[in-house]
Design an enzyme around this catalytic site. Structure first.
Site, PDB file in Angstrom:
ATOM      1  N   LYS A   1       0.836  -1.199   0.000  1.00  0.00           N
ATOM      2  CA  LYS A   1       0.000   0.000   0.000  1.00  0.00           C
ATOM      3  C   LYS A   1       0.872   1.251   0.000  1.00  0.00           C
ATOM      4  O   LYS A   1       0.805   2.095   0.885  1.00  0.00           O
ATOM      5  CB  LYS A   1      -0.939  -0.051   1.203  1.00  0.00           C
ATOM      6  CG  LYS A   1      -1.864  -1.270   1.115  1.00  0.00           C
ATOM      7  CD  LYS A   1      -2.452  -1.676   2.423  1.00  0.00           C
ATOM      8  CE  LYS A   1      -3.247  -2.969   2.266  1.00  0.00           C
ATOM      9  NZ  LYS A   1      -3.788  -3.475   3.524  1.00  0.00           N
TER      10      LYS A   1
ATOM     11  N   ALA B   1      -3.041  -6.590  10.099  1.00  0.00           N
ATOM     12  CA  ALA B   1      -2.295  -7.824  10.355  1.00  0.00           C
ATOM     13  C   ALA B   1      -2.525  -8.326  11.780  1.00  0.00           C
ATOM     14  O   ALA B   1      -2.660  -9.534  12.015  1.00  0.00           O
ATOM     15  CB  ALA B   1      -0.804  -7.582  10.110  1.00  0.00           C
TER      16      ALA B   1
ATOM     17  N   LYS C   1      -5.419   6.140   1.397  1.00  0.00           N
ATOM     18  CA  LYS C   1      -5.985   6.071   2.749  1.00  0.00           C
ATOM     19  C   LYS C   1      -4.892   6.155   3.811  1.00  0.00           C
ATOM     20  O   LYS C   1      -5.149   6.612   4.929  1.00  0.00           O
ATOM     21  CB  LYS C   1      -6.843   4.817   2.908  1.00  0.00           C
ATOM     22  CG  LYS C   1      -6.159   3.494   2.606  1.00  0.00           C
ATOM     23  CD  LYS C   1      -5.568   2.822   3.821  1.00  0.00           C
ATOM     24  CE  LYS C   1      -4.934   1.498   3.458  1.00  0.00           C
ATOM     25  NZ  LYS C   1      -4.301   0.827   4.613  1.00  0.00           N
TER      26      LYS C   1
ATOM     27  N   ARG D   1      -0.431   1.872  11.764  1.00  0.00           N
ATOM     28  CA  ARG D   1       0.889   2.472  11.923  1.00  0.00           C
ATOM     29  C   ARG D   1       0.941   3.886  11.341  1.00  0.00           C
ATOM     30  O   ARG D   1       1.701   4.727  11.810  1.00  0.00           O
ATOM     31  CB  ARG D   1       1.955   1.581  11.296  1.00  0.00           C
ATOM     32  CG  ARG D   1       1.882   1.440   9.797  1.00  0.00           C
ATOM     33  CD  ARG D   1       2.709   0.297   9.279  1.00  0.00           C
ATOM     34  NE  ARG D   1       2.123  -0.981   9.642  1.00  0.00           N
ATOM     35  CZ  ARG D   1       2.587  -2.158   9.225  1.00  0.00           C
ATOM     36  NH1 ARG D   1       3.637  -2.192   8.424  1.00  0.00           N
ATOM     37  NH2 ARG D   1       2.022  -3.275   9.580  1.00  0.00           N
ATOM     38  N   ASN D   2       0.128   4.156  10.305  1.00  0.00           N
ATOM     39  CA  ASN D   2       0.102   5.498   9.723  1.00  0.00           C
ATOM     40  C   ASN D   2      -0.559   6.494  10.673  1.00  0.00           C
ATOM     41  O   ASN D   2      -0.091   7.613  10.832  1.00  0.00           O
ATOM     42  CB  ASN D   2      -0.621   5.462   8.381  1.00  0.00           C
ATOM     43  CG  ASN D   2       0.196   4.728   7.340  1.00  0.00           C
ATOM     44  OD1 ASN D   2       1.166   5.236   6.804  1.00  0.00           O
ATOM     45  ND2 ASN D   2      -0.181   3.484   7.066  1.00  0.00           N
TER      46      ASN D   2
END
Length: 333
Positions: free
Chosen positions: A111, A145, A196, A260-261
């Site tokens: 991504k 995940a 996103k 994480r983003n």
């Protein structure tokens, strides 16, 4: 045409999402080939049945794993190849390939955008490895995940030009806790998954600055409209932007504490420098690199994208996060 009954599957990558994909594959396949980056990871997986670095609670049946540190061995012995490495490592990883990809079906679940080339992974494969569009599959969310590791019910969108090939990929991944949906929107599914992550960074920055849920809702509402505008301009095909592959993936990435983003953006909002935030995180925040890539790609399209522009100013121009988000708030409705 790849025969479902005789499929040989390879997986390239050993990060958290690659490990989650490996767990799904292990639920459906008697064996699969798995490329990992070094002998330590290979040996640890073979001896202890766990990834030593990511999703360490996931236990594998080592009899199902054919692990190798030789990417050419994995590619040579596979018909379907899942490429699941962070976008910043794709070029270096694939530079070791001497085996052609021209007779393989390639599935990417990356991504991000290839740095320096400023291309989506699919386009990079088309341009550099002679992969054709009919050979490409995309795996998108909404899916973290960590929740796969916990076997919480999750959903994937599988995109390919031909539905039969998308179904083959879906059959490799679907299990009691993974539901799949098929799509033929290869470009939109891949690009939406990149966008996103940038919007999730914006959400994280706002959260770090102390903005509340009301603002976050408005930010996400504007983000899906901005995404829709970008996708319509870059790839004007019929799609339902409210589908899980677009809106669903945006929401889970923008709101989840597993994101994480969002975490990276939250650190920036709290005053971390970009460098210190990157160093402190154990995983790659794809949205950081994607922000620059999308900004450069947009030089051709000239699409109005105030949220992405705000994130770019904060991350790459050193603008004040507080002032930039305040200015952005006046453009949202």
């Amino acid at each position: 045409m790849i025969e479902l009954s005789n499929r040989k599957v390879g997986l390239i990558g050993n990060g958290s999402w690659a490990t989650a994909i490996a767990k799904m594959l292990s639920k459906n396949l008697e064996t699969f080939n798995w490329w990992v980056k070094d002998e330590y990871v290979k040996g640890y997986l073979e001896r202890n049945k766990h990834n030593p670095n990511y999703l360490t609670d996931v236990e594998f049946n080592s009899d199902r794993l054919k692990i190798s540190t030789d990417i050419n061995e994995v590619v040579m012995n596979s018909d379907i190849i899942f490429i699941v490495v962070p976008s910043i490592y794709v070029e270096n990883c694939l530079s070791k390939l001497t085996v052609p990809l021209t007779d393989k079906f390639i599935v990417t679940s990356i991504k991000g955008i290839i740095p320096e080339h400023y291309k989506l992974v699919g386009q990079y494969l088309f341009d550099n490895f002679d992969v054709k569009e009919e050979q490409l599959g995309i795996v998108s969310g909404p899916c973290h995940a960590e929740e796969v590791a916990l076997e919480r019910l999750s959903y994937l969108t599988i995109a390919a030009q031909e539905e039969s090939k998308a179904q083959i990929v879906a059959d490799c991944l679907a299990c009691n806790f993974i539901k799949t949906k098929l799509s033929n929107d290869i470009y939109g599914t891949e690009f939406g998954a990149v966008l996103k992550n940038i919007y999730a960074i914006a959400a994280g920055i706002a959260h770090g600055l102390g903005y509340g849920d009301n603002f976050q809702a408005v930010l996400m509402s504007n983000a899906i409209r901005e995404m829709n505008h970008i996708l319509k301009t870059a790839s004007p095909v019929k799609r339902k932007i409210n589908d899980s592959a677009y809106l669903g993936d945006l929401l889970v990435t923008g709101y989840s504490f597993f994101s994480r983003n969002r975490m990276f953006g939250n650190m920036i909002g709290k005053g971390y420098t970009v460098k210190s935030a990157i160093l402190e995180m154990n995983m790659v925040a794809e949205g950081y690199y994607a922000t620059k890539g999308v900004a450069i790609m947009n030089e051709d399209y000239q699409i109005k994208a105030p949220i992405i522009n705000a994130v770019y100013k904060i991350l790459y121009e050193g603008k004040s996060a507080a002032k930039t988000i305040e200015k952005l708030s006046k453009k949202l409705d």
